[in-house]
Design an enzyme around this catalytic site. Structure first.
Site, PDB file in Angstrom:
ATOM      1  CG  HIS A 205      -2.172  -0.776   0.999  1.00  0.00           C
ATOM      2  ND1 HIS A 205      -3.122  -0.406   0.094  1.00  0.00           N
ATOM      3  CD2 HIS A 205      -2.614  -1.933   1.555  1.00  0.00           C
ATOM      4  CE1 HIS A 205      -4.105  -1.290   0.099  1.00  0.00           C
ATOM      5  NE2 HIS A 205      -3.824  -2.238   0.972  1.00  0.00           N
TER       6      HIS A 205
ATOM      7  CB  CYS B 231      -1.955   2.895  -5.843  1.00  0.00           C
ATOM      8  SG  CYS B 231      -1.991   3.560  -4.194  1.00  0.00           S
TER       9      CYS B 231
ATOM     10  NE  ARG C 243      -2.220  -0.982  -9.458  1.00  0.00           N
ATOM     11  CZ  ARG C 243      -3.365  -0.327  -9.551  1.00  0.00           C
ATOM     12  NH1 ARG C 243      -3.371   0.986  -9.673  1.00  0.00           N
ATOM     13  NH2 ARG C 243      -4.511  -0.963  -9.535  1.00  0.00           N
TER      14      ARG C 243
END
Lengths: 52, 264
Positions: free
Chosen positions: B144, B228, B237
């Site tokens: 993340h 991300c 990405r």
């Protein structure tokens, strides 16, 4: 809505305020630990992987 | 005293007797209700931001602490075996520990097997079926960017030559971000693989055995991070590619970590 709730709380102003505070915290906890963890994976901004 | 115009004094005296409050007209009740609902919705959205940015970090910190304990117990039990048995663990089990000095002096995260939200909410995840630490192929890891401990928040700040160290039960593996360390040019590697790139979410070739190549032939031991991009979005990405630098460094020889971990 808030006025309606306030008028239905029992007791004097101090009691009402205390009960209101408890309700606010209960709703907060419900959102943070039940609702949000459930909603979050369904939202689109958490994808970090590449896939087809 | 009965004043036909109803002056203030008379009104006050009359108000002493309990009298039902006049009901608000319907439109006022409606407008107030809608206003209160909107304010409430705004507060809930704000609370959600607090949840994403702080509460998930808290929960992730706890999960990482448990995982670190679990992985060290596991390693302690297998430390006696002389050679590392590289076996892909079951999905959801810890695989290795990731150290990236550029992201913090004591940055260390337990990597789990698998990249579904179940794993990623606990820590970086290893794409199932990609290479294992030190193996030929591409060790691909997703993590993340914001929230859930934000493991790859500053992954865009990794520059060519930066070490990415993977710790397993027996060894340390030092990978280095591709590109020219002197000029900071990500595209300078002769293999043509860039150290950093931003791609569409469907670009699965970045985790191919040779990043970017359709041919599944093994040409080297690579490591790829995916997260991300831009922050708070999932439109693209951010990809970081690194290559294995040297062989495994035994933990017996370097119990505190390879020199790369302390600025080497």
């Amino acid at each position: 809505m808030y006025g309606w709730i306030w008028r239905r709380l029992p007791g004097g102003t101090a009691t009402k305020a205390a009960i209101a505070l408890v309700i606010v915290h209960a709703v907060d906890a419900l959102l943070l630990f039940v609702v949000f963890p459930w909603v979050e994976p369904r939202l689109p901004f958490n994808d970090v992987t590449v896939d087809r | 005293m009965a004043d036909p115009d109803g002056d203030l004094g008379t009104d006050q005296r009359r108000d002493r007797a309990p009298r039902p409050a006049p009901r608000d007209p319907l439109w006022r009740v409606l407008v107030r209700g809608i206003g209160e609902l909107l304010v409430t919705a705004g507060l809930i959205v704000l609370l959600f931001v607090v949840y994403e940015v702080y509460v998930t970090d808290l929960l992730n910190g706890r999960a990482q602490d448990q995982l670190a304990e679990q992985v060290h117990d596991q390693w302690g039990a297998t430390a006696a075996t002389p050679r590392e048995d590289l076996v892909e663990p079951a999905v959801g089990r810890p695989l290795a520990v990731l150290h990236i000095p550029r992201l913090g002096e004591d940055y260390s995260r337990v990597i789990l097997e698998g990249v579904s939200e179940d794993q990623l909410s606990q820590g970086p995840g290893h794409y199932v079926g990609t290479a294992l630490p030190g193996q030929q192929g591409n060790l691909a890891i997703a993590g993340h960017r914001v929230g859930k401990g934000s493991p790859f928040l500053d992954a865009d700040q990794l520059v060519p030559g930066d070490p990415i160290v993977v710790e397993t039960a027996q060894n340390w593996y030092v990978y280095r971000v591709l590109g020219d360390a002197a000029t900071g040019d990500y595209t300078a590697d002769p293999s043509g693989i860039p150290g950093q790139q931003i791609v569409r979410p469907t670009e699965v070739s970045v985790i191919a055995p040779t990043p970017g190549a359709a041919d599944p032939a093994l040409t080297g031991a690579y490591l790829t991070l995916t997260t991300c991009h831009p922050k708070y979005s999932a439109r693209q990405r951010l990809i970081v590619h690194a290559v294995l630098d040297g062989g495994p460094i035994s933990k017996v020889d370097a119990p505190a970590g390879p020199p790369a971990l302390s600025g080497g």
